[in-house]
Write a protein that holds these residues in place. Structure first.
Motif, PDB file in Angstrom:
ATOM      1  N   GLU A  71       0.833  -1.205   0.000  1.00 40.57           N
ATOM      2  CA  GLU A  71       0.000   0.000   0.000  1.00 40.57           C
ATOM      3  C   GLU A  71       0.872   1.261   0.000  1.00 40.57           C
ATOM      4  OE1 GLU A  71      -4.100  -1.441   2.248  1.00 40.57           O
ATOM      5  OE2 GLU A  71      -2.426  -0.669   3.444  1.00 40.57           O
ATOM      6  N   ALA A  72       1.963   1.222   0.763  1.00 40.85           N
ATOM      7  CA  ALA A  72       2.857   2.388   0.808  1.00 40.85           C
ATOM      8  C   ALA A  72       3.527   2.620  -0.536  1.00 40.85           C
ATOM      9  CB  ALA A  72       3.912   2.184   1.894  1.00 40.85           C
ATOM     10  N   GLU A  73       3.800   1.529  -1.260  1.00 42.54           N
ATOM     11  CA  GLU A  73       4.511   1.642  -2.531  1.00 42.54           C
ATOM     12  C   GLU A  73       3.580   1.886  -3.707  1.00 42.54           C
ATOM     13  OE1 GLU A  73       7.811  -0.858  -5.198  1.00 42.54           O
ATOM     14  OE2 GLU A  73       7.113  -1.619  -3.248  1.00 42.54           O
ATOM     15  N   TYR A  74       2.409   1.199  -3.735  1.00 51.35           N
ATOM     16  CA  TYR A  74       1.539   1.235  -4.915  1.00 51.35           C
ATOM     17  C   TYR A  74       0.198   1.934  -4.679  1.00 51.35           C
ATOM     18  CZ  TYR A  74       4.803  -2.469  -6.237  1.00 51.35           C
ATOM     19  OH  TYR A  74       5.929  -3.184  -6.503  1.00 51.35           O
ATOM     20  N   GLY A  75      -0.124   2.265  -3.438  1.00 48.52           N
ATOM     21  CA  GLY A  75      -1.423   2.846  -3.146  1.00 48.52           C
ATOM     22  C   GLY A  75      -2.422   1.785  -2.721  1.00 48.52           C
ATOM     23  N   ALA A  76      -3.562   2.260  -2.241  1.00 47.41           N
ATOM     24  CA  ALA A  76      -4.553   1.348  -1.658  1.00 47.41           C
ATOM     25  C   ALA A  76      -5.116   0.355  -2.660  1.00 47.41           C
ATOM     26  CB  ALA A  76      -5.702   2.151  -1.043  1.00 47.41           C
ATOM     27  N   TYR A  77      -5.065   0.708  -3.967  1.00 46.35           N
ATOM     28  CA  TYR A  77      -5.644  -0.174  -4.992  1.00 46.35           C
ATOM     29  C   TYR A  77      -4.569  -0.782  -5.885  1.00 46.35           C
ATOM     30  CZ  TYR A  77     -10.047   1.872  -3.559  1.00 46.35           C
ATOM     31  OH  TYR A  77     -11.129   2.270  -2.827  1.00 46.35           O
ATOM     32  N   GLY A  78      -3.359  -0.904  -5.385  1.00 48.03           N
ATOM     33  CA  GLY A  78      -2.272  -1.436  -6.179  1.00 48.03           C
ATOM     34  C   GLY A  78      -2.511  -2.864  -6.610  1.00 48.03           C
ATOM     35  N   ALA A  79      -2.137  -3.177  -7.852  1.00 48.28           N
ATOM     36  CA  ALA A  79      -2.286  -4.530  -8.372  1.00 48.28           C
ATOM     37  C   ALA A  79      -1.462  -5.496  -7.526  1.00 48.28           C
ATOM     38  CB  ALA A  79      -1.849  -4.583  -9.835  1.00 48.28           C
ATOM     39  N   GLY A  80      -2.040  -6.617  -7.219  1.00 47.31           N
ATOM     40  CA  GLY A  80      -1.361  -7.629  -6.424  1.00 47.31           C
ATOM     41  C   GLY A  80      -1.722  -7.591  -4.961  1.00 47.31           C
ATOM     42  N   ILE A  81      -2.259  -6.470  -4.486  1.00 43.72           N
ATOM     43  CA  ILE A  81      -2.660  -6.403  -3.074  1.00 43.72           C
ATOM     44  C   ILE A  81      -3.827  -7.360  -2.816  1.00 43.72           C
ATOM     45  CG2 ILE A  81      -3.617  -4.904  -1.273  1.00 43.72           C
ATOM     46  CD1 ILE A  81      -2.084  -2.587  -2.491  1.00 43.72           C
ATOM     47  N   ASP A  82      -4.675  -7.539  -3.842  1.00 42.72           N
ATOM     48  CA  ASP A  82      -5.811  -8.432  -3.666  1.00 42.72           C
ATOM     49  C   ASP A  82      -5.364  -9.857  -3.337  1.00 42.72           C
ATOM     50  OD1 ASP A  82      -4.733  -8.606  -6.186  1.00 42.72           O
ATOM     51  OD2 ASP A  82      -6.645  -8.920  -7.212  1.00 42.72           O
ATOM     52  N   GLU A  83      -4.266 -10.305  -3.945  1.00 35.05           N
ATOM     53  CA  GLU A  83      -3.770 -11.651  -3.663  1.00 35.05           C
ATOM     54  C   GLU A  83      -3.311 -11.782  -2.219  1.00 35.05           C
ATOM     55  OE1 GLU A  83      -0.767 -12.560  -6.479  1.00 35.05           O
ATOM     56  OE2 GLU A  83      -2.074 -12.299  -8.232  1.00 35.05           O
ATOM     57  N   GLN A  84      -2.656 -10.755  -1.710  1.00 32.46           N
ATOM     58  CA  GLN A  84      -2.221 -10.769  -0.317  1.00 32.46           C
ATOM     59  C   GLN A  84      -3.418 -10.740   0.639  1.00 32.46           C
ATOM     60  OE1 GLN A  84       1.037 -11.216   0.469  1.00 32.46           O
ATOM     61  NE2 GLN A  84       1.348 -11.350  -1.761  1.00 32.46           N
ATOM     62  N   LEU A  85      -4.451  -9.990   0.258  1.00 35.14           N
ATOM     63  CA  LEU A  85      -5.660  -9.934   1.078  1.00 35.14           C
ATOM     64  C   LEU A  85      -6.362 -11.286   1.132  1.00 35.14           C
ATOM     65  CD1 LEU A  85      -6.983  -6.454  -0.069  1.00 35.14           C
ATOM     66  CD2 LEU A  85      -6.318  -7.053   2.281  1.00 35.14           C
ATOM     67  N   ILE A  86      -6.337 -12.004   0.021  1.00 31.43           N
ATOM     68  CA  ILE A  86      -6.919 -13.349   0.022  1.00 31.43           C
ATOM     69  C   ILE A  86      -6.162 -14.241   1.001  1.00 31.43           C
ATOM     70  CG2 ILE A  86      -7.273 -15.435  -1.354  1.00 31.43           C
ATOM     71  CD1 ILE A  86      -7.763 -13.623  -3.769  1.00 31.43           C
ATOM     72  N   GLY A  87      -4.828 -14.159   0.961  1.00 29.32           N
ATOM     73  CA  GLY A  87      -4.037 -14.938   1.903  1.00 29.32           C
ATOM     74  C   GLY A  87      -4.348 -14.577   3.343  1.00 29.32           C
ATOM     75  N   LEU A  88      -4.499 -13.279   3.611  1.00 30.44           N
ATOM     76  CA  LEU A  88      -4.847 -12.835   4.963  1.00 30.44           C
ATOM     77  C   LEU A  88      -6.233 -13.343   5.354  1.00 30.44           C
ATOM     78  CD1 LEU A  88      -4.469 -11.206   7.533  1.00 30.44           C
ATOM     79  CD2 LEU A  88      -5.184  -9.149   6.261  1.00 30.44           C
ATOM     80  N   GLY A  89      -7.174 -13.229   4.435  1.00 27.61           N
ATOM     81  CA  GLY A  89      -8.515 -13.719   4.730  1.00 27.61           C
ATOM     82  C   GLY A  89      -8.524 -15.204   5.022  1.00 27.61           C
TER      83      GLY A  89
END
Length: 435
Positions: free
Chosen positions: A80-98
């Motif tokens: 998020e710090a590097e790409y912003g709140a909607y950065g590509a690839g963050i969704d994959e990390q969120l799935i892992g967290l979920g």
């Protein structure tokens, strides 16, 4: 309650498949694009539009239940710090967290993370991206765990809408999602979960009919894939025929459902389905017989076994003479089509409850380690007689004994056959075990 020496039941192949929370808040910059898409296409479910108008809020950090969750959180903050709140690839990390939260039982927060992943995916890949599907399906697992049936139902409908936007409603690629959604509605009716119950039945019926149409149009009128969809139609029509009203005040899930009191139009629709339930179920079974008969890849004696289902259908609707004639034809057809003695014995060698002996509704905790052993006869006409309670635990639980007796008195059976003729069976002993 389980039943030892259980009888054959209507084969409906239910699959209680999880699917997910409809959607969550979306960024303000996405609203205009979303509005344009909605205005130019068939609108998504109403709950989607409502949720889409809310701004994205970063969820509050809660207690971290695992090292894996901590690692995912740290990686998400870095991205998020590097790409912003909607950065590509963050969704994959969120799935892992979920997933990590879900495994630990933190279902509310897991839903929040899956929702964020879904929204980020839509921003980067578009409103109709099918890459949202795993996120939605995992959310519903948590919603089921939390008994959030209304949200889960909305998202089953959203999954159907999402696939239809990509493929078209009558594309054969829709068959898996049609099967998933129809099974969801049928199981929700059986378990009395969520929406107005008759709506579940009507939705399941229409979806199974859609599957039959898609398979017939794309693969032919005798494709074996038709059998499961036709058996689904048989099941929904049985439940429509035996529908006796809502067990409690209806819960509105979809805005198209209306309130708990049925409107005249909805009542007329329900009455239409119910009045046609016997003939519709019969048509479905007859089509199953036809598919098996005309498809060379059919299992041995499959058409004859399907004719037994037709006899059962007549029996369940108190049409004894038609049932008797159909059973006789099926018995002979089994011999003529190479069925083994064991196969015939399994079908006609003992009485079979139709469709099954109903479960007895009691407090499960009160029934733990309880049972009733009962003896009864089944006449050549498929009725239980001479019902006698042999033993019960606890011995003073009169209500359980009475319920078992009442169930047997109302039950219908496929009678035992000898040499192609129905005969009486005496001295059946069955133990009803409550777990």
């Amino acid at each position: 309650m389980t039943q030892t020496d259980t009888s054959n039941a209507i084969a409906i192949g239910l699959m209680f498949t999880a699917s997910a929370l409809l959607c969550g808040p979306v960024a303000a910059e996405e609203i205009s694009a979303l509005d344009a898409a909605v205005n130019n296409t068939k609108a998504p479910p109403a709950a989607y539009i409502e949720a889409a108008s809310k701004p994205l809020e970063k969820p509050k950090r809660q207690l971290r239940p695992s090292k894996a969750a901590d690692e995912y959180r740290d990686r998400i903050e870095e991205m998020e710090a590097e790409y912003g709140a909607y950065g590509a690839g963050i969704d994959e990390q969120l799935i892992g967290l979920g997933n990590a939260l879900q495994r630990s039982g933190a279902h509310e927060e897991a839903i929040s993370q899956f929702r964020r992943a879904m929204l980020i995916n839509r921003v980067n890949e578009g409103l109709y991206s099918l890459n949202q599907v795993p996120m939605i399906e995992r959310m519903i697992e948590s919603q089921i765990a939390l008994n959030q049936w209304e949200d889960a139902n909305d998202n089953q409908e959203y999954l159907f809408w999402l696939h239809a936007k990509n493929y078209g409603e009558k594309d054969p690629r829709m068959l898996p999602i049609i099967n998933q959604l129809s099974s969801w509605h049928l199981q929700a009716y059986i378990d009395e979960k969520g929406a107005t119950l008759f709506e579940h039945l009507i939705n399941a019926t229409n979806l199974y009919a859609l599957a039959v149409d898609i398979i017939s149009q794309n693969f032919g009128a005798n494709d074996l894939r038709l059998v499961d969809a036709l058996r689904g139609l048989k099941a929904t029509n049985y439940y429509l025929a035996t529908y006796s009203g809502e067990p409690q005040e209806a819960v509105v899930i979809n805005t198209s459902f209306g309130g708990g009191d049925l409107s005249p139009d909805r009542r007329a629709q329900l009455d239409h389905y119910r009045m046609n339930s016997f003939s519709s179920g019969k048509t479905a079974i007859t089509k199953i017989m036809d598919v098996y008969q005309k498809n060379p890849a059919s299992p041995p004696a499959a058409s004859a076994k399907a004719k037994v289902e037709l006899g059962d259908w007549y029996m369940m609707f108190n049409k004894w003479h038609s049932a008797r004639e159909t059973y006789g034809e099926a018995y002979q057809a089994l011999w003529d089509n190479g069925a083994t003695n064991r196969e015939i014995e399994e079908i006609f060698g003992r009485p079979a409850a139709l469709p099954t002996l109903p479960f007895l509704e009691e407090d499960r905790e009160a029934l733990a380690n309880s049972y009733v052993t009962v003896s009864y006869d089944v006449t050549a006409f498929g009725k239980a007689r001479n019902i006698r309670i042999i033993s019960a635990k606890p011995e003073d639980k009169v209500s359980i004994r009475s319920r078992v007796r009442n169930v047997l008195q109302k039950a219908k059976f496929r009678p035992r056959f000898e040499n192609g003729e129905p005969v009486e069976t005496t001295g059946i002993v069955q133990k009803f075990v409550f777990e």
